[in-house]
Design a protein around this motif. Sequence first.
Motif, mmCIF file in Angstrom:
data_model
loop_
_atom_site.group_PDB
_atom_site.id
_atom_site.type_symbol
_atom_site.label_atom_id
_atom_site.label_comp_id
_atom_site.label_asym_id
_atom_site.label_seq_id
_atom_site.Cartn_x
_atom_site.Cartn_y
_atom_site.Cartn_z
ATOM 1 N N ILE A 1 5.213 6.685 -16.708
ATOM 2 C CA ILE A 1 5.388 5.070 -15.863
ATOM 3 C C ILE A 1 4.770 3.948 -16.889
ATOM 4 N N GLY A 2 5.696 2.942 -17.116
ATOM 5 C CA GLY A 2 5.202 1.737 -18.033
ATOM 6 C C GLY A 2 5.093 0.628 -16.949
ATOM 7 N N ILE A 3 4.322 -0.207 -16.792
ATOM 8 C CA ILE A 3 4.166 -1.021 -15.846
ATOM 9 C C ILE A 3 3.369 -2.360 -16.371
ATOM 10 N N SER A 4 3.711 -3.645 -15.927
ATOM 11 C CA SER A 4 3.050 -4.602 -16.318
ATOM 12 C C SER A 4 1.623 -4.851 -15.624
ATOM 13 N N GLU A 5 0.790 -5.562 -16.498
ATOM 14 C CA GLU A 5 -0.532 -5.584 -15.683
ATOM 15 C C GLU A 5 -0.408 -6.132 -14.423
ATOM 16 N N THR A 6 0.447 -7.184 -14.170
ATOM 17 C CA THR A 6 0.474 -7.873 -12.630
ATOM 18 C C THR A 6 0.643 -6.816 -11.697
ATOM 19 N N LEU A 7 1.466 -5.913 -11.840
ATOM 20 C CA LEU A 7 2.018 -4.910 -10.859
ATOM 21 C C LEU A 7 0.893 -3.740 -10.905
ATOM 22 N N ALA A 8 0.267 -3.679 -12.182
ATOM 23 C CA ALA A 8 -0.681 -2.551 -12.069
ATOM 24 C C ALA A 8 -1.951 -3.138 -11.035
ATOM 25 N N HIS A 9 -2.342 -4.097 -10.906
ATOM 26 C CA HIS A 9 -3.090 -4.786 -9.951
ATOM 27 C C HIS A 9 -2.667 -4.764 -8.704
ATOM 28 N N THR A 10 -1.426 -4.874 -8.132
ATOM 29 C CA THR A 10 -0.606 -5.388 -6.942
ATOM 30 C C THR A 10 -0.120 -4.033 -6.470
ATOM 31 N N LEU A 11 0.837 -3.573 -7.161
ATOM 32 C CA LEU A 11 1.757 -2.442 -6.671
ATOM 33 C C LEU A 11 1.249 -1.120 -6.717
ATOM 34 N N LEU A 12 0.793 -0.887 -8.075
ATOM 35 C CA LEU A 12 0.726 0.684 -8.618
ATOM 36 C C LEU A 12 -0.460 1.415 -7.820
ATOM 37 N N PRO A 13 -1.555 0.792 -7.153
ATOM 38 C CA PRO A 13 -2.433 1.668 -6.424
ATOM 39 C C PRO A 13 -1.677 2.228 -5.023
ATOM 40 N N ARG A 14 -0.782 1.414 -4.493
ATOM 41 C CA ARG A 14 0.118 1.954 -3.490
ATOM 42 C C ARG A 14 1.052 2.925 -3.813
ATOM 43 N N LEU A 15 1.636 2.589 -4.958
ATOM 44 C CA LEU A 15 2.736 3.605 -5.226
ATOM 45 C C LEU A 15 2.042 4.857 -5.746
ATOM 46 N N VAL A 16 1.051 4.978 -6.446
ATOM 47 C CA VAL A 16 0.516 6.375 -6.943
ATOM 48 C C VAL A 16 -0.077 7.015 -5.699
ATOM 49 N N GLN A 17 -0.484 6.195 -4.435
ATOM 50 C CA GLN A 17 -0.816 7.146 -3.325
ATOM 51 C C GLN A 17 0.424 7.668 -2.628
ATOM 52 N N ARG A 18 1.493 6.953 -2.764
ATOM 53 C CA ARG A 18 2.575 7.486 -2.053
ATOM 54 C C ARG A 18 3.335 8.629 -2.941
ATOM 55 N N ILE A 19 3.329 8.578 -4.080
ATOM 56 C CA ILE A 19 4.012 9.623 -4.943
ATOM 57 C C ILE A 19 3.126 10.733 -4.788
ATOM 58 N N GLY A 20 1.612 10.622 -4.764
ATOM 59 C CA GLY A 20 0.767 11.891 -4.532
ATOM 60 C C GLY A 20 1.201 12.552 -3.233
ATOM 61 N N ALA A 21 1.402 11.697 -2.048
ATOM 62 C CA ALA A 21 1.571 12.172 -0.958
ATOM 63 C C ALA A 21 2.863 12.928 -0.787
ATOM 64 N N ALA A 22 3.976 12.377 -1.208
ATOM 65 C CA ALA A 22 5.128 12.581 -0.746
ATOM 66 C C ALA A 22 5.710 13.685 -2.123
ATOM 67 N N HIS A 23 5.188 13.711 -3.507
ATOM 68 C CA HIS A 23 5.689 14.183 -4.482
ATOM 69 C C HIS A 23 4.413 15.030 -5.108
ATOM 70 N N PRO A 24 3.934 15.929 -4.509
ATOM 71 C CA PRO A 24 2.578 16.314 -5.228
ATOM 72 C C PRO A 24 2.868 17.131 -6.586
ATOM 73 N N GLY A 25 4.322 17.513 -6.740
ATOM 74 C CA GLY A 25 4.449 18.383 -7.845
ATOM 75 C C GLY A 25 4.907 17.377 -9.164
ATOM 76 N N ILE A 26 4.866 15.904 -8.998
ATOM 77 C CA ILE A 26 4.880 15.254 -9.994
ATOM 78 C C ILE A 26 3.594 14.845 -11.058
#
Length: 296
Positions: free
Chosen positions: A94-119
């Motif tokens: 995943i490549g992400i801009s710094e703005t989204l790293a501060h806002t969106l990324l924490p929630r996205l990583v949490q959801r990926i870990g819960a829904a797709h633990p094999g990724i």
Amino acid sequence: MRDLRSLETVLWIVRLGGFRAAAARLNTTQSAISARVAQLEQELGIRIFQRGPRITLTAEGTALLRYAEQMVDLREEMLRAIADPASMRGLLRIGISETLAHTLLPRLVQRIGAAHPGIVLDMVVDITPALRQSLVAGHIDIAMLAGTVDDPRAINEPLCSYPLGWLASPALGLPDRPLRLAELTRWPILSFSHDTEVSAALRALFDQAGTPGVRLWGSTSIATMAELARAGVCVSVMQLIVADRELASGALRQIHVTDVTLPDVAFHVSYIRKPDSHVAATIAALAREISGTHDR
């Protein structure tokens, strides 16, 4: 044709420009790639590639490519529709801009870990021009960036939009009233690096305002913009959402400038349409769901 592996191999050879690059992408040997192509040519009774200094498709190979893309795309569509999310496995870059790293990324990583633990995630934070180049070159699988990726293979989907604001230290002693741009030219104006679209838009706005002496500095780091503004070195132009804590604590204040209207910055999630884009498409949809733009 026993499976789609040989068709996928042809797609990678075409998209990456050669047998060696396709072998590296598919984690196999160049001889194995050649064997797959030879087997497919034997089964179909055609020649797919013209060998020479540069690999090119024959007329039959061009026709095959269209069908191969349709068949692989249909498989990807099937997987997105019916596959168990928990069954997804592998590395996602995943490549992400710094703005989204501060806002969106924490929630996205949490959801990926819960829904797709094999990724398994490999994340890089960078400016938009670098993210575009990395996605097109195949160095990352998905990009979340300002603007879009201009490539015929790219899928670009809207993600979110954030307003820019003028931020300065209270120590500068600026009047507590709306200001004109000319009142800020005593200090440099710090924003995103000069090869970004945001910086280009700001330069155009300042030119239109006709204010002499504006010094527009650039930085690849939002943290640097905020820190230099807090130190009273400059006035920073950045997304207000990433300066919430500084604004709430009084370390920074928002300045209202009357003769320049700053644009909102629209972010997109982008990935390249290719044989193994199923995971990227799934995570792109998840990012849009989190940001509130899913299926709009």
